[in-house]
Design an enzyme around this catalytic site. Structure first.
Site, PDB file in Angstrom:
ATOM      1  N   SER A  37       7.210  73.666   1.542  1.00  0.00           N
ATOM      2  CA  SER A  37       6.830  72.588   0.624  1.00  0.00           C
ATOM      3  C   SER A  37       7.043  72.928  -0.850  1.00  0.00           C
ATOM      4  O   SER A  37       7.134  72.029  -1.676  1.00  0.00           O
ATOM      5  CB  SER A  37       5.361  72.215   0.842  1.00  0.00           C
ATOM      6  OG  SER A  37       4.533  73.332   0.586  1.00  0.00           O
ATOM      7  N   ASP A 327      -1.815  70.315  -7.095  1.00  0.00           N
ATOM      8  CA  ASP A 327      -2.755  70.039  -6.014  1.00  0.00           C
ATOM      9  C   ASP A 327      -3.346  71.362  -5.532  1.00  0.00           C
ATOM     10  O   ASP A 327      -3.190  72.392  -6.198  1.00  0.00           O
ATOM     11  CB  ASP A 327      -2.100  69.207  -4.887  1.00  0.00           C
ATOM     12  CG  ASP A 327      -1.012  69.966  -4.144  1.00  0.00           C
ATOM     13  OD1 ASP A 327      -0.910  71.210  -4.291  1.00  0.00           O
ATOM     14  OD2 ASP A 327      -0.244  69.318  -3.403  1.00  0.00           O
ATOM     15  N   HIS A 330      -0.028  73.633  -4.717  1.00  0.00           N
ATOM     16  CA  HIS A 330       1.292  73.621  -5.371  1.00  0.00           C
ATOM     17  C   HIS A 330       1.186  73.588  -6.881  1.00  0.00           C
ATOM     18  O   HIS A 330       0.345  72.874  -7.431  1.00  0.00           O
ATOM     19  CB  HIS A 330       2.091  72.411  -4.873  1.00  0.00           C
ATOM     20  CG  HIS A 330       2.227  72.391  -3.378  1.00  0.00           C
ATOM     21  ND1 HIS A 330       1.428  71.623  -2.577  1.00  0.00           N
ATOM     22  CD2 HIS A 330       3.041  73.089  -2.559  1.00  0.00           C
ATOM     23  CE1 HIS A 330       1.753  71.834  -1.300  1.00  0.00           C
ATOM     24  NE2 HIS A 330       2.726  72.722  -1.265  1.00  0.00           N
TER      25      HIS A 330
END
Ligand SMILES: *[C@@H]1O[C@H](CO)[C@@H](O)[C@H](O)[C@H]1NC(C)=O
Ligand SMILES: *[C@@H]1O[C@H](CO)[C@@H](O)[C@H](O)[C@H]1NC(C)=O
Length: 435
Positions: A37, A327, A330
């Site tokens: 991600s 977040d 990240h």
């Protein structure tokens, strides 16, 4: 009759202009991305998985202000590397827009949730595990080959730049996902790390086999310091010690494995990008980097905004640039910029054996010394020859001239001569444009 003949001429010249653009486009450096991600830019949008970033407020600071699948408020690390090497962002491999010339820019194969191991991220269902990412890359090469032929494709791959980011999920979404996880019962942490590194080595060796020759390999961040871990495992806002220990074991062994691969190959194919160091900089002294906090996520809920996902219902900070974390897991775009700045021009504390600026300078020198490549794919030459004849007869001079002005590096060549070169059929025309 005459007007239909001249519109045919313009049509043919446009075709040539397009072909030429295809060739010019390929001169720029292609960029490939593999991993999780931290570098996925939207592949998971096309999959039935819960690991996705396709809703507000993801993308709130992206140029379109829309969620794209990037796990960021704006740009992610691959975007910023593309910008640094003067390229547009690569498209996700699963995007239906990734066709034709766009393929020559490269492709992003990354998929949020994956790890080095196949059993990492199983809870996310349909994600593109690293083995499949590499199969897609093979398929990509076949598709590009249909456009520019196998030899030009090989050159495009050889001269490309690659980024791979894996490992964090093998801890967070596997070993430490639940207490007494299967892997944690199977392995003590130090043995698990040794196993991960041995599996990662196979992945990198496969990338080399697939033709890649410059591969940036990022370390894992300080896993225990992300807001999610501060909220769930940290005590009094201190980084979670077991995940910190995992990162401290993983990163140096990753660098040692990279060094050993390079010495086996006899060339610096793999470059360690020690993102751990950069993140530690933010975390130990956020103020120095313009952050008000490196503990609290901009988007989320609960302690440190570190519990659950970032959704439209979450707390959202008004100024994303003063948060190191977007977040719970990240970095913000601002933090990504600092990470990429180090990849580009960091010292050997961050980049080993060298930084991206140095690589770019070295490769520019090497690639310009590569003599004309062997003659192009036979079918391609046939096409060029046929086009040449038609163009010589029909091309309006004005169009030829304006076209030549697009190639200022060869000012002596007239438009017509340029077209002859393009369609010369002696095996050197396409090559010349490619170098
Ligand atoms: C992971 O899965 C792929 C595809 O099924 C397989 O080829 C590979 O060997 C597996 N890796 C491991 C470590 O089991
Ligand atoms: C990294 O890049 C910069 C140029 O951007 C260069 O001046 C510097 O020497 C490089 N550092 C290392 C250690 O290679």
């Amino acid at each position: 009759m005459a007007s239909s003949k001249s519109s045919l001429a313009i049509f043919l010249c446009l075709i040539l202009a397009v072909l030429r653009n295809v060739v010019l486009e390929a001169e720029a450096r292609a960029f490939f991305v593999f991993g999780d991600s931290l570098v996925d830019n939207g592949n998971n949008n096309y999959l039935a998985t819960t690991a996705r970033a396709d809703a507000y407020p993801y993308g709130i600071d992206y140029p379109t202000h829309r969620a794209t699948g990037r796990f960021s408020n704006g740009f992610n690390i691959p975007d910023l590397i593309s910008q640094a090497i003067g390229e547009e962002s690569t498209l996700p491999y699963l995007s239906p827009y990734l066709t034709g010339e766009r393929l020559l820019v490269g492709a992003n194969f990354a998929s949020a949730g994956v790890g080095i191991l196949n059993d990492t991220g199983v809870q996310f269902n349909n994600i593109i595990r690293i083995g499949l990412q590499m199969q897609y890359f093979q398929q990509y090469q076949e598709r590009v080959s249909d456009i520019i032929g196998p030899e030009q494709t090989q050159a495009l791959v050889t001269q490309s730049l690659t980024l791979i980011t894996l490992g964090g999920n093998d801890f967070v979404n596997n070993y430490y996902l639940v207490p007494f996880s299967a892997r944690s019962r199977q392995f003590a942490l130090p043995d698990y790390v040794v196993y991960l590194i041995s599996e990662y080595r196979k992945v990198l060796a496969r990338l080399y086999e697939l033709g890649l020759r410059r591969v940036l390999v990022t370390g894992t961040g300080p896993l225990g310091c992300v807001p999610a871990e501060l909220a769930q495992r940290g005590r009094n806002g201190n980084c979670a010690p077991e995940l910190q220990r995992a990162a401290a074991l993983f990163n140096p062994q990753l660098q040692a494995m990279i060094n050993s691969l390079n010495s086996e190959i006899g060339s610096n194919v793999f470059i360690g990008a020690n993102i751990q160091q950069t993140n530690i900089d933010f975390i130990s002294d956020p103020g120095r980097y313009g952050f008000v906090t490196s503990k609290i996520a901009c988007c989320g809920q609960g302690p440190f905004n570190g519990i659950g996902l970032c959704t439209p219902l979450s707390n959202l900070c008004p100024n994303r640039d003063i948060y190191a974390f977007w977040d719970a897991f990240h970095p913000s775009e601002k933090a990504n910029r600092l990470i990429v700045r180090n990849i580009l021009s960091g010292t050997t504390d961050y980049m080993s054996p060298m930084n991206l600026s140095t690589i770019m300078a070295l490769d520019a020198a090497t690639n310009s010394r590569i003599p004309h490549r062997p003659s192009a794919h036979p079918t391609e030459l046939k096409t060029s020859r046929r086009l040449k004849i038609e163009v010589k007869v029909l091309c309006p001079p004005a169009l030829s001239r304006s076209h030549t002005s697009e190639a200022p590096t060869e000012p002596q060549t007239s438009g017509a001569a340029k077209y002859e070169e393009l369609g010369c059929g002696q095996g050197s025309c396409m090559d010349e444009d490619f170098t």
